[in-house]
Design a protein around this motif. Structure first.
Motif, PDB file in Angstrom:
ATOM      1  N   GLY A  31      22.639  46.539  34.655  1.00 22.56           N
ATOM      2  CA  GLY A  31      22.304  45.143  34.388  1.00 22.56           C
ATOM      3  C   GLY A  31      21.005  44.693  35.028  1.00 22.56           C
ATOM      4  N   MET A  32      20.444  45.522  35.945  1.00 24.61           N
ATOM      5  CA  MET A  32      19.225  45.143  36.662  1.00 24.61           C
ATOM      6  C   MET A  32      18.055  44.912  35.703  1.00 24.61           C
ATOM      7  N   ASP A  33      17.977  45.760  34.689  1.00 22.73           N
ATOM      8  CA  ASP A  33      16.872  45.654  33.745  1.00 22.73           C
ATOM      9  C   ASP A  33      16.926  44.313  33.009  1.00 22.73           C
ATOM     10  N   ASP A  34      18.119  43.966  32.530  1.00 18.30           N
ATOM     11  CA  ASP A  34      18.282  42.684  31.842  1.00 18.30           C
ATOM     12  C   ASP A  34      18.107  41.516  32.799  1.00 18.30           C
ATOM     13  N   CYS A  35      18.494  41.762  34.048  1.00 15.95           N
ATOM     14  CA  CYS A  35      18.351  40.721  35.063  1.00 15.95           C
ATOM     15  C   CYS A  35      16.885  40.334  35.213  1.00 15.95           C
ATOM     16  N   VAL A  36      16.009  41.321  35.339  1.00 16.23           N
ATOM     17  CA  VAL A  36      14.588  41.005  35.529  1.00 16.23           C
ATOM     18  C   VAL A  36      13.963  40.514  34.213  1.00 16.23           C
ATOM     19  N   LYS A  37      14.468  41.029  33.091  1.00 17.24           N
ATOM     20  CA  LYS A  37      13.985  40.494  31.805  1.00 17.24           C
ATOM     21  C   LYS A  37      14.250  38.991  31.731  1.00 17.24           C
ATOM     22  N   PHE A  38      15.458  38.608  32.139  1.00 16.92           N
ATOM     23  CA  PHE A  38      15.813  37.191  32.116  1.00 16.92           C
ATOM     24  C   PHE A  38      14.967  36.412  33.123  1.00 16.92           C
ATOM     25  N   LEU A  39      14.786  37.041  34.294  1.00 21.45           N
ATOM     26  CA  LEU A  39      13.967  36.405  35.338  1.00 21.45           C
ATOM     27  C   LEU A  39      12.536  36.180  34.845  1.00 21.45           C
ATOM     28  N   ASN A  40      11.979  37.193  34.200  1.00 21.07           N
ATOM     29  CA  ASN A  40      10.616  37.076  33.701  1.00 21.07           C
ATOM     30  C   ASN A  40      10.502  35.966  32.647  1.00 21.07           C
ATOM     31  N   GLN A  41      11.528  35.907  31.793  1.00 24.80           N
ATOM     32  CA  GLN A  41      11.583  34.869  30.767  1.00 24.80           C
ATOM     33  C   GLN A  41      11.621  33.487  31.437  1.00 24.80           C
ATOM     34  N   MET A  42      12.423  33.405  32.495  1.00 24.05           N
ATOM     35  CA  MET A  42      12.605  32.149  33.210  1.00 24.05           C
ATOM     36  C   MET A  42      11.298  31.692  33.866  1.00 24.05           C
ATOM     37  N   VAL A  43      10.582  32.647  34.472  1.00 25.78           N
ATOM     38  CA  VAL A  43       9.326  32.311  35.147  1.00 25.78           C
ATOM     39  C   VAL A  43       8.258  31.963  34.098  1.00 25.78           C
ATOM     40  N   GLN A  44       8.168  32.793  33.056  1.00 24.56           N
ATOM     41  CA  GLN A  44       7.123  32.586  32.062  1.00 24.56           C
ATOM     42  C   GLN A  44       7.300  31.286  31.278  1.00 24.56           C
ATOM     43  N   TYR A  45       8.570  30.948  30.957  1.00 21.93           N
ATOM     44  CA  TYR A  45       8.808  29.723  30.200  1.00 21.93           C
ATOM     45  C   TYR A  45       9.175  28.553  31.099  1.00 21.93           C
ATOM     46  N   GLU A  46       8.900  28.707  32.388  1.00 23.60           N
ATOM     47  CA  GLU A  46       9.152  27.646  33.366  1.00 23.60           C
ATOM     48  C   GLU A  46      10.517  26.984  33.184  1.00 23.60           C
ATOM     49  N   GLU A  47      11.525  27.822  33.195  1.00 26.10           N
ATOM     50  CA  GLU A  47      12.917  27.363  33.068  1.00 26.10           C
ATOM     51  C   GLU A  47      13.151  26.570  31.790  1.00 26.10           C
ATOM     52  N   GLY A  48      12.495  26.946  30.731  1.00 28.34           N
ATOM     53  CA  GLY A  48      12.674  26.234  29.448  1.00 28.34           C
ATOM     54  C   GLY A  48      13.948  26.694  28.764  1.00 28.34           C
ATOM     55  N   GLN A  49      13.959  26.560  27.432  1.00 28.91           N
ATOM     56  CA  GLN A  49      15.126  26.997  26.670  1.00 28.91           C
ATOM     57  C   GLN A  49      15.150  28.517  26.639  1.00 28.91           C
ATOM     58  N   LEU A  50      16.129  29.123  27.311  1.00 31.89           N
ATOM     59  CA  LEU A  50      16.192  30.580  27.407  1.00 31.89           C
ATOM     60  C   LEU A  50      17.342  31.098  26.560  1.00 31.89           C
ATOM     61  N   THR A  51      17.182  32.330  26.061  1.00 29.17           N
ATOM     62  CA  THR A  51      18.273  32.932  25.307  1.00 29.17           C
ATOM     63  C   THR A  51      19.202  33.657  26.282  1.00 29.17           C
ATOM     64  N   PRO A  52      20.513  33.511  26.095  1.00 25.08           N
ATOM     65  CA  PRO A  52      21.449  34.020  27.098  1.00 25.08           C
ATOM     66  C   PRO A  52      21.692  35.534  27.039  1.00 25.08           C
ATOM     67  N   GLY A  53      21.184  36.211  26.009  1.00 22.38           N
ATOM     68  CA  GLY A  53      21.477  37.646  25.830  1.00 22.38           C
ATOM     69  C   GLY A  53      21.285  38.463  27.087  1.00 22.38           C
ATOM     70  N   SER A  54      20.106  38.366  27.690  1.00 22.36           N
ATOM     71  CA  SER A  54      19.823  39.160  28.881  1.00 22.36           C
ATOM     72  C   SER A  54      20.686  38.727  30.062  1.00 22.36           C
ATOM     73  N   PHE A  55      20.970  37.424  30.162  1.00 23.81           N
ATOM     74  CA  PHE A  55      21.782  36.956  31.285  1.00 23.81           C
ATOM     75  C   PHE A  55      23.188  37.558  31.221  1.00 23.81           C
ATOM     76  N   VAL A  56      23.779  37.535  30.035  1.00 25.51           N
ATOM     77  CA  VAL A  56      25.138  38.069  29.892  1.00 25.51           C
ATOM     78  C   VAL A  56      25.162  39.566  30.209  1.00 25.51           C
ATOM     79  N   GLN A  57      24.066  40.266  29.870  1.00 23.06           N
ATOM     80  CA  GLN A  57      24.018  41.713  30.134  1.00 23.06           C
ATOM     81  C   GLN A  57      23.531  42.027  31.545  1.00 23.06           C
ATOM     82  N   SER A  58      23.237  40.997  32.333  1.00 18.74           N
ATOM     83  CA  SER A  58      22.654  41.251  33.648  1.00 18.74           C
ATOM     84  C   SER A  58      23.696  41.435  34.745  1.00 18.74           C
TER      85      SER A  58
END
Lengths: 345, 396
Positions: A80-107
């Motif tokens: 899940g670490m890979d998806d965790c950082v994917k989600f983290l990167n999404q979160m940082v890049q989109y400044e906590e905007g509307q994120l898709t939960p796919g990576s979070f659930v797999q993290s």
């Protein structure tokens, strides 16, 4: 506890390849897994799976898609670490905007065992041990305890970890890997800090029935320490407790990984194993990672079954014609130690 | 199987930094969830309510006298509560460091609370921060091992929101199988920008204070905290404070969906049923259920349905998520402490913020702090990946 079936995905097409010239070399310092075509995973699901999930599910399904088990017990340091950082990167890049939960659930660390429960409709015991270099050993111990409580059950036990780009970056910064390019054929001569990283998934079906079993897991012990004497003491008492009078270790399966910082521990264990104990190494084939010791147990099973092993794995010969007792010792980052005693049926 | 007793407890949560403070807060219907977030910058600060522990990282470091670098808030909260549990049980340093003392801890956040450091390290944007060895969840127990010099079996478990219930269960199993004479079991999690955004992306965070088991519930509130129990065997408890006996535990999988429970609640049903079986108790013997009760549409309805399926008419039940929020990997251990307080003091605590029953289930949780006979308490924890666990604690 008896092992009845095994399946693994590793950096080698053939983990028992005799010819050292034929073994896969690291690419970019990484021993990447040779993944199968995953025919048992529905394509729609496969597409969305991160690599460790794919490997874990893909190694387990051949064992449990038709045979029912009573529970799923996995060890994984970084699923899940890979998806965790994917989600983290999404979160940082989109400044906590509307994120898709796919990576979070797999993290979440329990994602592989959860997926396996879901795909095989298994409502039994389901757990993920994530204690880094002892994640797999705790899974194995858990299975032994489950079988003591539920004698007629069968369990899937396994270990899975991947080289995710993000985890690789963190471990590289931490100095876990060799800085020089090195052929795995020369791994044990390297005398430098760090290992060559690997990845893989290894699965076992275990139960209490000796009938037709490949191997018996007799005992497991673990320790956290950087004290060489303490590790030796623990091994001595482990052997004293678990070997009968006159019984010896036929084969010592060493987790030696080419890191000169942990070599003294392996040498200390070798010195206790006995003069006529064969010493065998495998991490030039698999690379090292937190749950690589699951591949060590896979090797022990094959050696017991075949009573032969590739010559390039031997560090020291023994005069014994056959081997029954195998001691597996693994050392993760100089602090997490495990001893597993395996024997022929 | 030997009998296993709880001889020490420690807790830190949004309603207090000790067992005594948490007990007073529960009795007083205290809600620790607030529209306040000062741990890190986030666009949700002030917009969403959270259950924060009222100790800053600096205060924790100072109180704990930790000088080692690279220690995360998750680890610090863990050590804070662990110190209380160890002191409470009066086990000696020699016993803590003995080869038959196990440490089994759960967490789901690890060092992910350090968003910026992890972002930079994982994307190789720096030469490496102090936290390279602290991101994975195992780092918490490795820190506690180093700090306390523990030599027995050590493990970290992650079954998402049911993690620390499984840590308690694993510790008990080690004791029953001769791998440990005593076990330190529990969990810790700190609030992280990562989990806030994760749960928010699933649309299950409420922008109001959560209302578990209420018809109008809008979702969960995230919290943080830690709790530990000291488990000891019957032969070792003479002359000690004994709070309760751990009589039942079970783990099952719902096998339905990665992030929500099945309509029938097979996983919750099976884990509650399994715990009763191990405890050799019939459903009517359970006096109170500390429900998982997160306040989400899905959980509360399915958990209610599974309780009705197993118990017919369920016993008194309540969720403490309205006090402290959902503390994820710490929730099972925090709620174990609350369950044991109910047994110890023969009382049950109110399910805060409840107004109307869910029409399809007709169940009403405990609405007021109530003194009543409590002999057996069941505590439920359910998580992503279908991981469901139930524990039963009994009066001594």
């Amino acid at each position: 506890m008896y092992i009845h079936q095994t399946y693994c995905i590793s950096a080698q097409q053939d983990l028992l390849q005799d010819d050292i010239e034929q073994i896969n070399e690291p690419i970019d310092k990484k021993l990447l897994a040779i993944e199968p075509s995953y025919e048992k995973i529905p394509p729609g699901i496969l597409r969305r799976m991160g690599k460790s999930i794919r490997m874990g599910v893909g190694a387990a399904l051949p064992l449990i898609s038709e045979t029912k088990v009573d529970g799923i017990i996995l060890g994984s340091a970084n699923a899940g670490m890979d998806d965790c950082v994917k989600f983290l990167n999404q979160m940082v890049q989109y400044e906590e905007g509307q994120l898709t939960p796919g990576s979070f659930v797999q993290s979440t660390g329990n994602v592989i065992a959860g997926q396996l429960g879901l795909i095989t409709k298994n409502k039994g015991y389901n757990i993920t041990h994530i204690h880094l270099g002892l994640a797999f050993e705790n899974a194995l111990l858990d299975a032994m305890m489950q079988l003591n409580a539920n004698a007629s059950n069968s369990y899937l036990v396994g270990g899975v970890d991947e080289i995710s780009p993000f985890h690789y970056n963190i471990e590289t910064l931490a100095g876990s890997y060799k800085s020089e390019d090195i052929s795995n054929k020369k791994l044990y001569e390297s005398d430098s800090p760090g290992c060559v990283v690997g990845e893989g998934a290894t699965m076992f079906i275990v139960n209490n029935s000796a009938d037709g079993a490949i191997a018996k897991v007799k005992a497991i012990s673990s320790l956290h320490s950087s004290d060489l004497d303490l590790v030796q003491q623990q091994l001595k008492s482990f052997l004293q407790k678990n070997l009968a009078e006159g019984e010896t270790i036929d084969l010592f399966l060493s987790g030696e990984n080419g890191d000169n910082r942990t070599l003294p521990f392996y040498q200390a264990v070798e010195s206790i194993a006995g003069e006529d104990t064969a010493i065998v190494r495998y991490k030039h084939m698999t690379g090292d990672f937190a749950t690589a010791s699951a591949l060590g147990l896979w090797y022990a099973c094959q050696f017991l079954k075949n009573q032969s092993l590739p010559g390039h794995m031997l560090k020291r010969q023994s005069s014994k014609a056959a081997f029954s007792n195998i001691l597996i010792y693994n050392n993760f980052k100089g602090v997490q130690h495990s001893f597993v005693l395996v024997s022929a049926n | 199987m030997s009998r296993i007793f709880i001889t020490g407890m420690g807790i830190v949560s949004a309603v207090g930094n000790s067992v005594a403070a948490n007990h007073e807060a529960l009795k007083a219907n205290t809600c620790g969830i607030q529209y306040k977030l000062d741990l890190f910058p986030s666009k949700y600060a002030g917009l969403l309510p959270f259950g924060l522990v009222a100790l800053s990282n600096e205060e924790l470091l100072k109180a704990l006298k930790v000088t080692e670098s690279g220690v995360t808030r998750t680890s610090l909260l863990g050590l804070y509560a662990l110190n209380e549990a160890l002191a409470d049980s009066k086990i000696s340093t020699e016993e803590i460091q003995s080869f038959d003392t196990a440490l089994i801890g759960a967490n789901t956040v690890g060092g992910m609370c350090l968003t910026d450091e992890l972002y930079n390290d994982a994307n190789a944007k720096t030469d490496g921060s102090d936290y390279l060895g602290s991101y994975d969840c195992a780092s918490v127990n490795l820190f506690l091992q180093r700090h306390l010099k523990i030599n027995g079996v050590i493990n970290t478990i992650n079954t998402a929101c049911s993690s620390s219930a499984n840590a308690i269960m694993y510790g008990a199993m080690l004791m029953n199988n001769g791998y440990a004479r005593r076990a330190i079991v529990g969990g810790t999690d700190s609030l992280a920008k990562f989990t806030i955004n994760g749960f928010n992306s699933l649309h299950i965070l409420s922008n109001e204070i959560c209302t578990p088991f209420d018809e109008g519930r809008k979702g969960l509130n995230l919290g943080e905290g830690a709790a530990w129990l000291i488990l000891e065997k019957e032969e070792d408890i003479k002359g000690k404070n004994v709070y309760a006996e751990l009589t039942g535990y079970s783990n099952a999988n719902d096998a339905y969906h990665p992030s929500s429970l099945s309509d029938e609640g097979d996983g919750p049903f099976l884990s509650m049923q399994g715990a009763l079986k191990l405890a050799k108790l019939t459903p009517d013997k359970i006096d109170f259920i500390n429900a998982h009760g997160t306040g989400t549409e899905n959980n509360d309805e399915v958990e209610s349905r599974a309780m009705i399926r197993l118990f017919g008419k369920p016993p008194a039940f309540a969720s403490t998520k309205g006090n402290v929020g959902h503390t994820l990997g710490a929730a099972g251990a925090i709620e174990a402490v609350y369950s044991i307080l109910s047994l110890q003091h023969q009382e049950v605590y109110a399910n805060l913020h409840f107004k109307n029953t869910i029409p399809s289930t007709g169940l009403t949780p405990v609405e007021w702090y109530t003194k009543m006979p409590v002999n057996h308490v069941m505590s439920n924890s359910f998580g992503f990946g279908g991981n469901c666990s139930s524990l039963i604690f009994s009066k001594v």
